[in-house]
Design an enzyme around this catalytic site. Structure first.
Site, PDB file in Angstrom:
ATOM      1  N   VAL A  68       0.856  -1.185   0.000  1.00 35.85           N
ATOM      2  CA  VAL A  68       0.000   0.000   0.000  1.00 35.85           C
ATOM      3  C   VAL A  68       0.892   1.236   0.000  1.00 35.85           C
ATOM      4  O   VAL A  68       1.794   1.357   0.830  1.00 35.85           O
ATOM      5  CB  VAL A  68      -0.923   0.028   1.245  1.00 35.85           C
ATOM      6  CG1 VAL A  68      -1.695   1.345   1.312  1.00 35.85           C
ATOM      7  CG2 VAL A  68      -1.899  -1.150   1.231  1.00 35.85           C
ATOM      8  N   ALA A 113       4.631   4.093   2.774  1.00 37.42           N
ATOM      9  CA  ALA A 113       4.109   2.852   2.189  1.00 37.42           C
ATOM     10  C   ALA A 113       4.304   1.729   3.190  1.00 37.42           C
ATOM     11  O   ALA A 113       4.973   1.899   4.210  1.00 37.42           O
ATOM     12  CB  ALA A 113       4.855   2.527   0.898  1.00 37.42           C
ATOM     13  N   LYS A 114       3.700   0.606   2.922  1.00 31.71           N
ATOM     14  CA  LYS A 114       3.946  -0.592   3.729  1.00 31.71           C
ATOM     15  C   LYS A 114       3.582  -1.796   2.905  1.00 31.71           C
ATOM     16  O   LYS A 114       2.738  -1.714   2.007  1.00 31.71           O
ATOM     17  CB  LYS A 114       3.095  -0.555   5.008  1.00 31.71           C
ATOM     18  CG  LYS A 114       3.677  -1.357   6.142  1.00 31.71           C
ATOM     19  CD  LYS A 114       4.839  -0.631   6.791  1.00 31.71           C
ATOM     20  CE  LYS A 114       5.421  -1.393   7.932  1.00 31.71           C
ATOM     21  NZ  LYS A 114       6.432  -0.603   8.662  1.00 31.71           N
ATOM     22  N   GLY A 115       4.203  -2.933   3.207  1.00 34.44           N
ATOM     23  CA  GLY A 115       3.877  -4.168   2.500  1.00 34.44           C
ATOM     24  C   GLY A 115       3.890  -5.337   3.439  1.00 34.44           C
ATOM     25  O   GLY A 115       4.311  -5.221   4.590  1.00 34.44           O
TER      26      GLY A 115
END
Ligand code: NAD
Length: 424
Positions: A68, A113-115
């Site tokens: 995201v 962001a992050k994943g």
């Protein structure tokens, strides 16, 4: 050591809603216009992928992966990747937004962001984790990039996974692109000081907060929840600066000694006992949950989200909470903590040391030049201290708790930048 077992879910509030409720309060205090509010509220991109992986015994398992991008207003987006069975889109969305605010609070030119991948790496071989990491990278090849989106390690991932990611991305581009990811092994362009950076930032935040509260380090004690990357370095560096660490904990439970625990020794014990404190002697073993409500000056939650909730907030006796983990205090617990007059160095400020040195790693990669550990530490300490002082000033100016002040600083910066850049 970077690995964490799937965390138990306790009183889990929706993490995205939890983040948004603080965002809302700060946006109101700041008088943010509705249109800008709506821009900042919504992530710019959410990607969900299926990753079919051939397991060692020949079967094919399908894993779900997420990325995201919450914002790219201040610059390329930046954020870790977690491997955990509890990862889900809402959590990744919340963590991505936190990254936007975190980068803005410490004034580095990144969006957030992050994943994550829903998996249990402890039950997988190195080969399976490698194939999964490479498949994830391939799926994200148009998302990642040194000028677009720059991943980093988080729960369950470390330098090993970042090396695979960098290699896979570089193969696809036909050249070595080490600035595509941070938290790499040193030989691949990792930065000196990166491993301990988040714990070090927690230490700087703690000492800066103690100055404001007029707490003397040599007469203060601290309890640290979580003894992984963040918790163990925070404990070690605080001990080195004269604080007494009277309790530490990990998934195996909490370990208490009112006379202080030797942190160097516990780190050595953990590193020779499968990454766990289980069986560590010289301390009293107490229930993990009891660590946060001990009679202690400072608590450092550095394990996972939602551990300070309406169920235990009233029993907290510390004068200062320094949030090493992301989202350790649930939004509903904020009011209780504030009414007790406890100062909170909030996650988006206190654990920003990691992203700060990640930024330094990216800068060094792009310069093709390596800084000394001394230069990295000096520059990151200054950024952390300046950021803390700025948030503290804002909390006085707006007469709000430190957490809301941190959001005000961050939202104000992103909103102003957005207005200068303009939209459609
Ligand atoms: P890690 O996997 O290295 O360590 C986590 C530790 O917490 C382990 O010791 C584990 O046993 C313990 N733990 C898990 N659940 C627990 C519980 N219920 N009670 C007590 N201990 C528990 O992870 P990490 O990198 O240290 O990250 C910890 C937190 O800090 C996460 O919230 C992460 O998002 C956040 N964070 C990490 C970084 C970083 O640079 N590593 C940066 C910013 C924020």
């Amino acid at each position: 050591m970077a690995y964490i077992e799937p965390a138990p879910i306790k009183d889990k509030e929706n993490p995205f809603e939890s983040m948004m409720s603080r965002f809302d309060i700060a946006a109101r205090a700041l008088g943010l216009e509705d249109q800008v509010y709506n821009v900042l509220k919504n992530p710019v991109k959410q990607v969900v992928v299926s990753l079919p992986i051939t397991m060692d015994e020949g079967t094919i398992e399908v894993f779900e992966g997420y990325r995201v991008i919450h914002s790219n207003i201040l610059g390329p987006s930046k954020g870790g990747i977690r491997y955990d069975m509890d990862v889900h889109l809402d959590e990744v969305k919340a963590l991505a937004a936190w990254m936007t605010w975190k980068c803005a609070v410490v004034d580095i030119p990144y969006g957030g962001a992050k994943g994550g991948i829903k998996c249990n790496p402890r039950q997988m071989s190195a080969g399976e984790v490698e194939r999964l990491t490479r498949a994830y990278t391939q799926s994200m090849i148009e998302i990642f990039g040194p000028d677009r989106d720059i991943p980093a390690p988080d729960m369950g991932t470390g330098p090993r996974e970042m090396a695979w990611l960098m290699d896979e991305y570089s193969r696809a581009r036909g050249m070595t692109v080490n600035a595509v990811v941070t938290g790499k092994p040193l030989v691949l362009g990792g930065s000196l000081g990166r491993t301990e950076a988040t714990g070090r930032g927690v230490m700087v935040s703690t000492l800066t907060a103690m100055e404001k509260l007029r707490l003397n380090p040599s007469r203060s004690n601290v309890a640290v929840q979580g003894f992984g990357n963040v918790g163990s370095y925070a404990a070690l560096l605080l001990e080195e600066r004269g604080l007494k660490v009277i309790a530490i904990s990990d998934l195996s439970g909490a370990y208490y000694n009112k006379n202080g625990i030797n942190i160097k020794e516990t780190i050595a014990y953990r590193d020779t006992h499968n990454g766990s404190l289980e069986g560590y002697g010289g301390t009293e073993k107490i229930h993990g949950d009891d660590l946060l409500t001990l009679e202690v000056d400072i608590i450092v939650p550095a394990a996972k989200e939602d551990v300070i909730t309406i169920h235990n907030a009233d029993n907290i006796k510390a004068k200062l909470i320094v949030e090493g983990a992301n989202g350790p205090t649930s939004a509903k617990a904020d009011a209780i903590i504030n009414s007790k007059g406890i100062m909170v160095a909030p996650d988006i400020l206190a654990n920003a040391g990691g992203v700060t040195v990640s930024y330094f790693e990216w800068v060094q990669n792009r310069l093709g030049y390596k800084w000394t550990a001394e230069r990295v530490n000096r520059r990151s300490d200054r950024i952390m201290k300046d950021a803390f002082d700025n948030v503290y000033r804002t909390s006085i100016e707006y007469n709000v708790p430190m957490r809301i002040a941190a959001y005000i600083v961050a939202i104000d910066k992103v909103a102003k930048t957005y207005k200068f850049r303009g939209g459609f």
